[in-house]
Write a protein that holds these residues in place. Structure first.
Motif, PDB file in Angstrom:
ATOM      1  N   GLY A 155       4.824  26.753  73.179  1.00 22.13           N
ATOM      2  CA  GLY A 155       5.842  25.726  73.308  1.00 22.13           C
ATOM      3  C   GLY A 155       6.054  25.019  71.994  1.00 22.13           C
ATOM      4  N   ILE A 156       6.961  24.029  72.016  1.00 25.73           N
ATOM      5  CA  ILE A 156       7.187  23.206  70.834  1.00 25.73           C
ATOM      6  C   ILE A 156       6.906  21.745  71.166  1.00 25.73           C
ATOM      7  CG2 ILE A 156       8.790  24.761  69.671  1.00 25.73           C
ATOM      8  CD1 ILE A 156      11.086  23.007  70.660  1.00 25.73           C
ATOM      9  N   PHE A 157       6.449  21.045  70.162  1.00 26.51           N
ATOM     10  CA  PHE A 157       6.106  19.631  70.247  1.00 26.51           C
ATOM     11  C   PHE A 157       6.967  18.947  69.185  1.00 26.51           C
ATOM     12  CE2 PHE A 157       3.712  15.904  68.960  1.00 26.51           C
ATOM     13  CZ  PHE A 157       3.072  15.464  70.102  1.00 26.51           C
ATOM     14  N   VAL A 158       7.785  17.983  69.585  1.00 24.61           N
ATOM     15  CA  VAL A 158       8.652  17.331  68.606  1.00 24.61           C
ATOM     16  C   VAL A 158       7.829  16.332  67.816  1.00 24.61           C
ATOM     17  CG1 VAL A 158      10.707  15.950  68.203  1.00 24.61           C
ATOM     18  CG2 VAL A 158      10.697  17.672  70.001  1.00 24.61           C
ATOM     19  N   GLY A 159       7.566  16.681  66.566  1.00 29.66           N
ATOM     20  CA  GLY A 159       6.826  15.813  65.653  1.00 29.66           C
ATOM     21  C   GLY A 159       7.778  15.236  64.627  1.00 29.66           C
ATOM     22  N   GLY A 160       7.239  14.839  63.498  1.00 28.97           N
ATOM     23  CA  GLY A 160       8.077  14.353  62.401  1.00 28.97           C
ATOM     24  C   GLY A 160       8.269  12.855  62.386  1.00 28.97           C
ATOM     25  N   SER A 161       9.144  12.442  61.492  1.00 25.52           N
ATOM     26  CA  SER A 161       9.443  11.012  61.343  1.00 25.52           C
ATOM     27  C   SER A 161      10.218  10.531  62.568  1.00 25.52           C
ATOM     28  CB  SER A 161      10.266  10.778  60.076  1.00 25.52           C
ATOM     29  OG  SER A 161      11.547  11.384  60.216  1.00 25.52           O
ATOM     30  N   ALA A 162      10.174   9.224  62.796  1.00 22.26           N
ATOM     31  CA  ALA A 162      10.863   8.655  63.960  1.00 22.26           C
ATOM     32  C   ALA A 162      12.360   8.944  63.909  1.00 22.26           C
ATOM     33  CB  ALA A 162      10.601   7.153  64.048  1.00 22.26           C
ATOM     34  N   VAL A 163      12.964   8.822  62.743  1.00 16.59           N
ATOM     35  CA  VAL A 163      14.403   9.060  62.603  1.00 16.59           C
ATOM     36  C   VAL A 163      14.725  10.517  62.930  1.00 16.59           C
ATOM     37  CG1 VAL A 163      16.305   9.172  60.926  1.00 16.59           C
ATOM     38  CG2 VAL A 163      14.779   7.191  60.958  1.00 16.59           C
ATOM     39  N   TRP A 164      13.913  11.429  62.419  1.00 18.92           N
ATOM     40  CA  TRP A 164      14.152  12.855  62.677  1.00 18.92           C
ATOM     41  C   TRP A 164      14.000  13.171  64.160  1.00 18.92           C
ATOM     42  CZ3 TRP A 164      11.567  17.360  64.215  1.00 18.92           C
ATOM     43  CH2 TRP A 164      12.219  18.550  63.898  1.00 18.92           C
ATOM     44  N   LYS A 165      12.971  12.615  64.795  1.00 19.10           N
ATOM     45  CA  LYS A 165      12.785  12.850  66.237  1.00 19.10           C
ATOM     46  C   LYS A 165      14.003  12.361  67.010  1.00 19.10           C
ATOM     47  CE  LYS A 165       7.902  11.961  66.103  1.00 19.10           C
ATOM     48  NZ  LYS A 165       6.766  11.245  66.635  1.00 19.10           N
ATOM     49  N   ARG A 166      14.435  11.156  66.687  1.00 19.88           N
ATOM     50  CA  ARG A 166      15.565  10.557  67.396  1.00 19.88           C
ATOM     51  C   ARG A 166      16.834  11.399  67.195  1.00 19.88           C
ATOM     52  NH1 ARG A 166      14.334   5.760  66.141  1.00 19.88           N
ATOM     53  NH2 ARG A 166      15.336   5.717  64.113  1.00 19.88           N
ATOM     54  N   ASN A 167      17.035  11.890  65.979  1.00 17.16           N
ATOM     55  CA  ASN A 167      18.258  12.631  65.680  1.00 17.16           C
ATOM     56  C   ASN A 167      18.248  14.075  66.165  1.00 17.16           C
ATOM     57  OD1 ASN A 167      19.366  10.384  64.447  1.00 17.16           O
ATOM     58  ND2 ASN A 167      18.775  11.012  62.396  1.00 17.16           N
ATOM     59  N   THR A 168      17.089  14.685  66.280  1.00 21.85           N
ATOM     60  CA  THR A 168      17.060  16.121  66.600  1.00 21.85           C
ATOM     61  C   THR A 168      16.510  16.461  67.984  1.00 21.85           C
ATOM     62  OG1 THR A 168      14.865  16.492  65.611  1.00 21.85           O
ATOM     63  CG2 THR A 168      16.790  16.704  64.145  1.00 21.85           C
ATOM     64  N   SER A 169      15.919  15.520  68.679  1.00 24.09           N
ATOM     65  CA  SER A 169      15.361  15.827  69.999  1.00 24.09           C
ATOM     66  C   SER A 169      16.388  16.420  70.954  1.00 24.09           C
ATOM     67  CB  SER A 169      14.704  14.593  70.612  1.00 24.09           C
ATOM     68  OG  SER A 169      13.534  14.278  69.904  1.00 24.09           O
ATOM     69  N   LEU A 171      18.884  18.320  70.254  1.00 24.31           N
ATOM     70  CA  LEU A 171      19.069  19.709  69.823  1.00 24.31           C
ATOM     71  C   LEU A 171      17.915  20.590  70.302  1.00 24.31           C
ATOM     72  CD1 LEU A 171      20.309  21.929  67.710  1.00 24.31           C
ATOM     73  CD2 LEU A 171      18.345  21.175  66.375  1.00 24.31           C
ATOM     74  N   TRP A 172      16.681  20.123  70.076  1.00 25.22           N
ATOM     75  CA  TRP A 172      15.515  20.907  70.493  1.00 25.22           C
ATOM     76  C   TRP A 172      15.491  21.087  72.004  1.00 25.22           C
ATOM     77  CZ3 TRP A 172      13.481  23.811  67.038  1.00 25.22           C
ATOM     78  CH2 TRP A 172      13.444  23.399  65.700  1.00 25.22           C
ATOM     79  N   ALA A 173      15.855  20.041  72.746  1.00 24.25           N
ATOM     80  CA  ALA A 173      15.878  20.137  74.204  1.00 24.25           C
ATOM     81  C   ALA A 173      16.904  21.164  74.662  1.00 24.25           C
ATOM     82  CB  ALA A 173      16.184  18.771  74.822  1.00 24.25           C
ATOM     83  N   HIS A 174      18.093  21.081  74.113  1.00 30.02           N
ATOM     84  CA  HIS A 174      19.158  22.005  74.488  1.00 30.02           C
ATOM     85  C   HIS A 174      18.792  23.440  74.109  1.00 30.02           C
ATOM     86  CE1 HIS A 174      23.178  23.477  75.261  1.00 30.02           C
ATOM     87  NE2 HIS A 174      23.160  24.051  74.074  1.00 30.02           N
ATOM     88  N   TRP A 175      18.320  23.631  72.904  1.00 31.72           N
ATOM     89  CA  TRP A 175      17.952  24.964  72.418  1.00 31.72           C
ATOM     90  C   TRP A 175      16.820  25.555  73.253  1.00 31.72           C
ATOM     91  CZ3 TRP A 175      13.518  26.942  69.915  1.00 31.72           C
ATOM     92  CH2 TRP A 175      13.681  28.193  69.326  1.00 31.72           C
ATOM     93  N   SER A 176      15.839  24.738  73.590  1.00 30.06           N
ATOM     94  CA  SER A 176      14.698  25.216  74.371  1.00 30.06           C
ATOM     95  C   SER A 176      15.136  25.716  75.737  1.00 30.06           C
ATOM     96  CB  SER A 176      13.670  24.101  74.547  1.00 30.06           C
ATOM     97  OG  SER A 176      13.139  23.711  73.307  1.00 30.06           O
ATOM     98  N   ARG A 177      15.943  24.938  76.401  1.00 27.86           N
ATOM     99  CA  ARG A 177      16.404  25.340  77.736  1.00 27.86           C
ATOM    100  C   ARG A 177      17.229  26.614  77.682  1.00 27.86           C
ATOM    101  NH1 ARG A 177      17.458  19.749  78.891  1.00 27.86           N
ATOM    102  NH2 ARG A 177      19.501  20.191  78.060  1.00 27.86           N
TER     103      ARG A 177
END
Length: 184
Positions: A155-169, A171-177
């Motif tokens: 699986g994937i775990f959304v890490g990174g800076s707070a701004v990056w998490k907020r901006n890309t989560s 995308l990762w959710a949509h792509w994962s599904r």
């Protein structure tokens, strides 16, 4: 493959997240809280179906479902180097727990996608084989950039800076599904 958000990021999603993340929450995303031992907080986590993140800073048994963090983010926040020895010691301790973790976050380098991916690839085969291992996606990583190695992870775990998490989560959710990738 799962995608994971923890702590404040996950609790914020339940209240005011973009629709795509709120709907992802309803379709099976599990939140994981920090390593609290406060009985009231543990009861609240249990009530809402959250698990507990166990890491080098708090390698305690959890009454809740749990996942194993590698400790890179707390070290990054404190501007300290990641402690490999502490991580390995924590792994030894967690392997004595009766219940296996839901997953382990592969060691990573916070907010440095290319270096983090290379570092994680050196670690993935060193971790317990019977634990699902998640890749921490970091600032600068892309879906195209991880596609070739994704089969090595559960699986994937959304890490990174707070701004990056907020901006890309989202995308990762949509792509994962869209790819039968479980995300947390």
């Amino acid at each position: 493959m799962p995608m994971v958000l923890t702590g404040r990021q996950a609790s914020a999603l339940r209240k005011d997240a973009p629709f795509s993340l709120r709907s992802a929450w309803r379709t099976g995303m599990i939140g994981y809280g920090g390593g609290t031992t406060n009985k009231e907080q543990v009861a609240q986590l249990e009530k809402v179906g959250w698990g507990m993140m166990v890491g080098p800073v708090n390698p305690k048994r959890s009454a809740l479902r749990y996942a194993v963090d590698n400790g890179a983010f707390p070290a990054w926040v404190k501007k300290k180097p990641w402690d490999e020895a502490k991580f390995l010691k924590m792994l030894d301790r967690v392997q004595t727990f009766k219940r296996k973790p839901d997953f382990i976050v592969c060691p990573d380098i916070v907010a440095d996608g290319p270096a983090s991916l290379e570092f994680s690839m050196r670690w993935v085969d060193r971790l317990p084989k019977d634990w699902p291992c998640y890749l921490a996606v970091q600032d600068g990583m892309t879906t195209c950039g991880i596609r070739a190695v994704l089969q090595r992870f559960s699986g994937i775990f959304v890490g990174g800076s707070a701004v990056w998490k907020r901006n890309t989560s989202p995308l990762w959710a949509h792509w994962s599904r869209g790819r039968s990738v479980v995300w947390k």
